[in-house]
Motif scaffolding. Structure first.
Motif, PDB file in Angstrom:
ATOM      1  N   ILE A 124      -2.926  -3.015  -1.820  1.00 32.35           N
ATOM      2  CA  ILE A 124      -3.411  -3.166  -3.636  1.00 32.35           C
ATOM      3  C   ILE A 124      -3.695  -4.243  -4.467  1.00 32.35           C
ATOM      4  O   ILE A 124      -2.880  -4.844  -4.215  1.00 32.35           O
ATOM      5  CB  ILE A 124      -3.002  -1.647  -3.990  1.00 32.35           C
ATOM      6  CG1 ILE A 124      -2.859  -0.367  -3.036  1.00 32.35           C
ATOM      7  CG2 ILE A 124      -3.462  -1.696  -5.308  1.00 32.35           C
ATOM      8  CD1 ILE A 124      -1.398   0.389  -3.879  1.00 32.35           C
TER       9      ILE A 124
ATOM     10  N   ARG B  36      -2.925  -4.556   5.067  1.00 32.64           N
ATOM     11  CA  ARG B  36      -3.385  -4.496   3.887  1.00 32.64           C
ATOM     12  C   ARG B  36      -2.719  -4.533   2.685  1.00 32.64           C
ATOM     13  O   ARG B  36      -1.118  -4.411   2.165  1.00 32.64           O
ATOM     14  CB  ARG B  36      -4.072  -2.627   4.139  1.00 32.64           C
ATOM     15  CG  ARG B  36      -4.413  -2.446   5.373  1.00 32.64           C
ATOM     16  CD  ARG B  36      -5.610  -0.803   5.509  1.00 32.64           C
ATOM     17  NE  ARG B  36      -6.157  -0.971   4.229  1.00 32.64           N
ATOM     18  CZ  ARG B  36      -7.666  -0.909   3.981  1.00 32.64           C
ATOM     19  NH1 ARG B  36      -8.007  -1.597   4.991  1.00 32.64           N
ATOM     20  NH2 ARG B  36      -8.109  -0.750   3.455  1.00 32.64           N
TER      21      ARG B  36
ATOM     22  N   GLU C 259      -7.807  -0.570  -2.779  1.00 29.61           N
ATOM     23  CA  GLU C 259      -7.122  -1.066  -1.628  1.00 29.61           C
ATOM     24  C   GLU C 259      -7.925  -2.077  -0.043  1.00 29.61           C
ATOM     25  O   GLU C 259      -9.025  -1.993  -0.369  1.00 29.61           O
ATOM     26  CB  GLU C 259      -6.547   0.276  -0.519  1.00 29.61           C
ATOM     27  CG  GLU C 259      -5.813  -0.299   0.677  1.00 29.61           C
ATOM     28  CD  GLU C 259      -5.173   0.704   1.270  1.00 29.61           C
ATOM     29  OE1 GLU C 259      -4.891   0.361   2.341  1.00 29.61           O
ATOM     30  OE2 GLU C 259      -4.610   1.427   0.463  1.00 29.61           O
TER      31      GLU C 259
ATOM     32  N   THR D  21       0.422  -1.470  -0.109  1.00 32.29           N
ATOM     33  CA  THR D  21      -0.506  -0.010   0.099  1.00 32.29           C
ATOM     34  C   THR D  21       0.565   0.920   0.001  1.00 32.29           C
ATOM     35  O   THR D  21       0.383   2.149  -0.307  1.00 32.29           O
ATOM     36  CB  THR D  21      -1.178  -0.564   1.267  1.00 32.29           C
ATOM     37  OG1 THR D  21       0.144  -0.122   2.671  1.00 32.29           O
ATOM     38  CG2 THR D  21      -1.812  -1.137   1.341  1.00 32.29           C
TER      39      THR D  21
END
Length: 99
Positions: free
Chosen positions: A64, A62, A50, A12
């Motif tokens: 993308i 997290r 995301e 991310t």
């Protein structure tokens, strides 16, 4: 023609420009080194945004998500998977051949 789908989970911390540059690099990796072979091209790319990961991957919670559709006459170059695994900004990948 063979079609493939490549799903990537990226860090991310990447900016939009870095994501665009990474997709360009992936396009270069898909071109075979031998002059007699054709290459595989990215025909469609979708950024899925995301999202929260189910579990930590390389200390990231997290990621993308990118979905790339590939098309070409040849098979994916043999060193492609190795290059994707070695790229630090790619957390996970999945490459499948569609019918």
């Amino acid at each position: 023609m063979r079609t493939y789908e490549l799903v990537l989970v990226l860090k991310t911390s990447l900016t939009k420009d870095k994501v665009k540059n990474l997709i360009g690099e992936i396009g270069k990796w898909l071109k075979p080194a031998s002059p007699q072979g054709g290459d595989i091209k990215i025909i469609k790319q979708d950024e899925l945004g995301e999202k929260e990961l189910a579990f930590k991957i390389k200390k990231e919670t997290r990621g993308i998500f990118l979905d790339l559709k590939l098309e070409g006459k040849d098979v994916v170059p043999s060193d492609f998977e190795k290059r994707v695994r070695e790229e630090a900004d790619i957390l996970r990948h999945l490459l499948i051949r569609e019918k």
